[in-house]
Design a protein around this motif. Structure first.
Motif, PDB file in Angstrom:
ATOM      1  N   MET A 173       0.829  -1.188   0.000  1.00 60.90           N
ATOM      2  CA  MET A 173       0.000   0.000   0.000  1.00 60.90           C
ATOM      3  C   MET A 173       0.876   1.254   0.000  1.00 60.90           C
ATOM      4  O   MET A 173       0.509   2.272  -0.574  1.00 60.90           O
ATOM      5  CB  MET A 173      -0.934  -0.010   1.200  1.00 60.90           C
ATOM      6  N   LYS A 174       2.027   1.166   0.644  1.00 58.66           N
ATOM      7  CA  LYS A 174       2.946   2.300   0.646  1.00 58.66           C
ATOM      8  C   LYS A 174       3.395   2.634  -0.774  1.00 58.66           C
ATOM      9  O   LYS A 174       3.519   3.795  -1.144  1.00 58.66           O
ATOM     10  CB  LYS A 174       4.146   1.970   1.542  1.00 58.66           C
ATOM     11  N   GLY A 175       3.596   1.599  -1.573  1.00 55.91           N
ATOM     12  CA  GLY A 175       3.971   1.803  -2.963  1.00 55.91           C
ATOM     13  C   GLY A 175       2.862   2.477  -3.762  1.00 55.91           C
ATOM     14  O   GLY A 175       3.124   3.305  -4.637  1.00 55.91           O
ATOM     15  N   LEU A 176       1.610   2.141  -3.459  1.00 55.90           N
ATOM     16  CA  LEU A 176       0.485   2.774  -4.148  1.00 55.90           C
ATOM     17  C   LEU A 176       0.394   4.256  -3.802  1.00 55.90           C
ATOM     18  O   LEU A 176       0.128   5.097  -4.663  1.00 55.90           O
ATOM     19  CB  LEU A 176      -0.820   2.061  -3.786  1.00 55.90           C
ATOM     20  N   LEU A 177       0.629   4.567  -2.535  1.00 57.08           N
ATOM     21  CA  LEU A 177       0.631   5.983  -2.120  1.00 57.08           C
ATOM     22  C   LEU A 177       1.781   6.731  -2.788  1.00 57.08           C
ATOM     23  O   LEU A 177       1.619   7.867  -3.237  1.00 57.08           O
ATOM     24  CB  LEU A 177       0.734   6.101  -0.598  1.00 57.08           C
ATOM     25  N   THR A 178       2.930   6.078  -2.863  1.00 59.98           N
ATOM     26  CA  THR A 178       4.079   6.700  -3.525  1.00 59.98           C
ATOM     27  C   THR A 178       3.772   6.980  -4.986  1.00 59.98           C
ATOM     28  O   THR A 178       4.098   8.042  -5.514  1.00 59.98           O
ATOM     29  CB  THR A 178       5.321   5.792  -3.397  1.00 59.98           C
ATOM     30  N   LYS A 179       3.097   6.045  -5.651  1.00 59.63           N
ATOM     31  CA  LYS A 179       2.704   6.235  -7.051  1.00 59.63           C
ATOM     32  C   LYS A 179       1.808   7.462  -7.192  1.00 59.63           C
ATOM     33  O   LYS A 179       2.000   8.296  -8.079  1.00 59.63           O
ATOM     34  CB  LYS A 179       1.973   5.007  -7.571  1.00 59.63           C
ATOM     35  N   ASP A 180       0.837   7.588  -6.295  1.00 61.24           N
ATOM     36  CA  ASP A 180      -0.079   8.727  -6.361  1.00 61.24           C
ATOM     37  C   ASP A 180       0.656  10.048  -6.150  1.00 61.24           C
ATOM     38  O   ASP A 180       0.423  11.025  -6.869  1.00 61.24           O
ATOM     39  CB  ASP A 180      -1.202   8.574  -5.331  1.00 61.24           C
ATOM     40  N   PHE A 181       1.536  10.095  -5.177  1.00 55.90           N
ATOM     41  CA  PHE A 181       2.244  11.347  -4.902  1.00 55.90           C
ATOM     42  C   PHE A 181       3.271  11.683  -5.989  1.00 55.90           C
ATOM     43  O   PHE A 181       3.495  12.855  -6.293  1.00 55.90           O
ATOM     44  CB  PHE A 181       2.875  11.327  -3.510  1.00 55.90           C
ATOM     45  N   LEU A 182       3.874  10.662  -6.599  1.00 58.56           N
ATOM     46  CA  LEU A 182       4.777  10.931  -7.729  1.00 58.56           C
ATOM     47  C   LEU A 182       4.000  11.430  -8.945  1.00 58.56           C
ATOM     48  O   LEU A 182       4.485  12.287  -9.691  1.00 58.56           O
ATOM     49  CB  LEU A 182       5.577   9.680  -8.082  1.00 58.56           C
ATOM     50  N   THR A 183       2.779  10.929  -9.120  1.00 60.09           N
ATOM     51  CA  THR A 183       1.923  11.421 -10.197  1.00 60.09           C
ATOM     52  C   THR A 183       1.571  12.877  -9.977  1.00 60.09           C
ATOM     53  O   THR A 183       1.626  13.695 -10.904  1.00 60.09           O
ATOM     54  CB  THR A 183       0.642  10.571 -10.302  1.00 60.09           C
ATOM     55  N   ILE A 184       1.233  13.222  -8.736  1.00 56.91           N
ATOM     56  CA  ILE A 184       0.910  14.616  -8.416  1.00 56.91           C
ATOM     57  C   ILE A 184       2.136  15.499  -8.627  1.00 56.91           C
ATOM     58  O   ILE A 184       2.040  16.594  -9.185  1.00 56.91           O
ATOM     59  CB  ILE A 184       0.382  14.734  -6.971  1.00 56.91           C
ATOM     60  N   LYS A 185       3.286  15.009  -8.209  1.00 55.90           N
ATOM     61  CA  LYS A 185       4.520  15.784  -8.379  1.00 55.90           C
ATOM     62  C   LYS A 185       4.801  16.021  -9.861  1.00 55.90           C
ATOM     63  O   LYS A 185       5.213  17.115 -10.253  1.00 55.90           O
ATOM     64  CB  LYS A 185       5.688  15.041  -7.722  1.00 55.90           C
ATOM     65  N   LYS A 186       4.575  15.013 -10.680  1.00 53.72           N
ATOM     66  CA  LYS A 186       4.815  15.139 -12.113  1.00 53.72           C
ATOM     67  C   LYS A 186       3.822  16.123 -12.743  1.00 53.72           C
ATOM     68  O   LYS A 186       4.194  16.936 -13.571  1.00 53.72           O
ATOM     69  CB  LYS A 186       4.690  13.777 -12.784  1.00 53.72           C
ATOM     70  N   LYS A 187       2.566  16.066 -12.329  1.00 47.80           N
ATOM     71  CA  LYS A 187       1.532  16.915 -12.930  1.00 47.80           C
ATOM     72  C   LYS A 187       1.608  18.358 -12.443  1.00 47.80           C
ATOM     73  O   LYS A 187       1.312  19.275 -13.189  1.00 47.80           O
ATOM     74  CB  LYS A 187       0.129  16.360 -12.624  1.00 47.80           C
ATOM     75  N   TYR A 188       1.968  18.552 -11.175  1.00 46.97           N
ATOM     76  CA  TYR A 188       1.897  19.898 -10.592  1.00 46.97           C
ATOM     77  C   TYR A 188       3.259  20.551 -10.450  1.00 46.97           C
ATOM     78  O   TYR A 188       3.397  21.739 -10.653  1.00 46.97           O
ATOM     79  CB  TYR A 188       1.155  19.853  -9.257  1.00 46.97           C
ATOM     80  N   GLY A 189       4.246  19.839 -10.041  1.00 49.23           N
ATOM     81  CA  GLY A 189       5.612  20.346  -9.990  1.00 49.23           C
ATOM     82  C   GLY A 189       5.807  21.667  -9.263  1.00 49.23           C
ATOM     83  O   GLY A 189       4.878  22.287  -8.741  1.00 49.23           O
ATOM     84  N   LEU A 190       7.042  22.119  -9.244  1.00 45.73           N
ATOM     85  CA  LEU A 190       7.436  23.340  -8.540  1.00 45.73           C
ATOM     86  C   LEU A 190       6.849  24.615  -9.151  1.00 45.73           C
ATOM     87  O   LEU A 190       6.401  25.490  -8.406  1.00 45.73           O
ATOM     88  CB  LEU A 190       8.964  23.425  -8.454  1.00 45.73           C
ATOM     89  N   PRO A 191       6.806  24.750 -10.483  1.00 46.59           N
ATOM     90  CA  PRO A 191       6.222  25.984 -11.037  1.00 46.59           C
ATOM     91  C   PRO A 191       4.770  26.198 -10.620  1.00 46.59           C
ATOM     92  O   PRO A 191       4.354  27.316 -10.326  1.00 46.59           O
ATOM     93  CB  PRO A 191       6.324  25.798 -12.556  1.00 46.59           C
TER      94      PRO A 191
END
Length: 127
Positions: free
Chosen positions: A1-19
């Motif tokens: 389940m930790k891996g699934l959460l990591t996938k979701d947060f990496l997706t958010i990071k990719k879509k939203y990013g620092l800018p």
């Protein structure tokens, strides 16, 4: 389940990013100074919940585009864990939204001490 959460947060990071984060912070600061006393109401009840909701919708959209459902059934986790990870991600994002609303309302209280701090805490909680 930790891996699934990591996938979701990496997706958010990719879509939203620092800018996107910098743009959101700039919008929050601009609204606080332009709208002064009522700015926190708009930020707490409109901007932050819409932003968090858009992140959750983006996750769902990305999963549909990437056909995540086909891969999810092949993983060594149950369907219950997959659903629980999605709810956990939404809960964590909501908690982050609460903290951001609390920070914005606290800054608003320091800059424009018109409203009682207790009412600003209630606004953060409701948002």
């Amino acid at each position: 389940m930790k891996g699934l959460l990591t996938k979701d947060f990496l997706t958010i990071k990719k879509k939203y990013g620092l800018p996107r984060v910098i743009m959101d912070i700039a919008i929050i600061i601009a609204l606080m100074f332009i709208l002064e006393k009522s700015g926190t109401i708009y930020i707490s009840f409109l901007l932050i919940p819409i932003e968090i909701m858009s992140m959750i919708i983006s996750l769902t959209t990305c999963d549909e585009q990437w056909k995540w459902g086909k891969y999810a059934v092949s993983l060594p986790v149950s369907k219950k864990q997959i659903v629980c990870s999605r709810y956990a991600c939404a809960g964590i994002l909501s908690l982050i939204g609460f903290v951001v609303a609390l920070i914005v309302n606290s800054a608003s209280y320091i800059l424009f001490p018109q409203y009682a701090y207790a009412s600003l805490l209630v606004q953060s909680t409701i948002a």
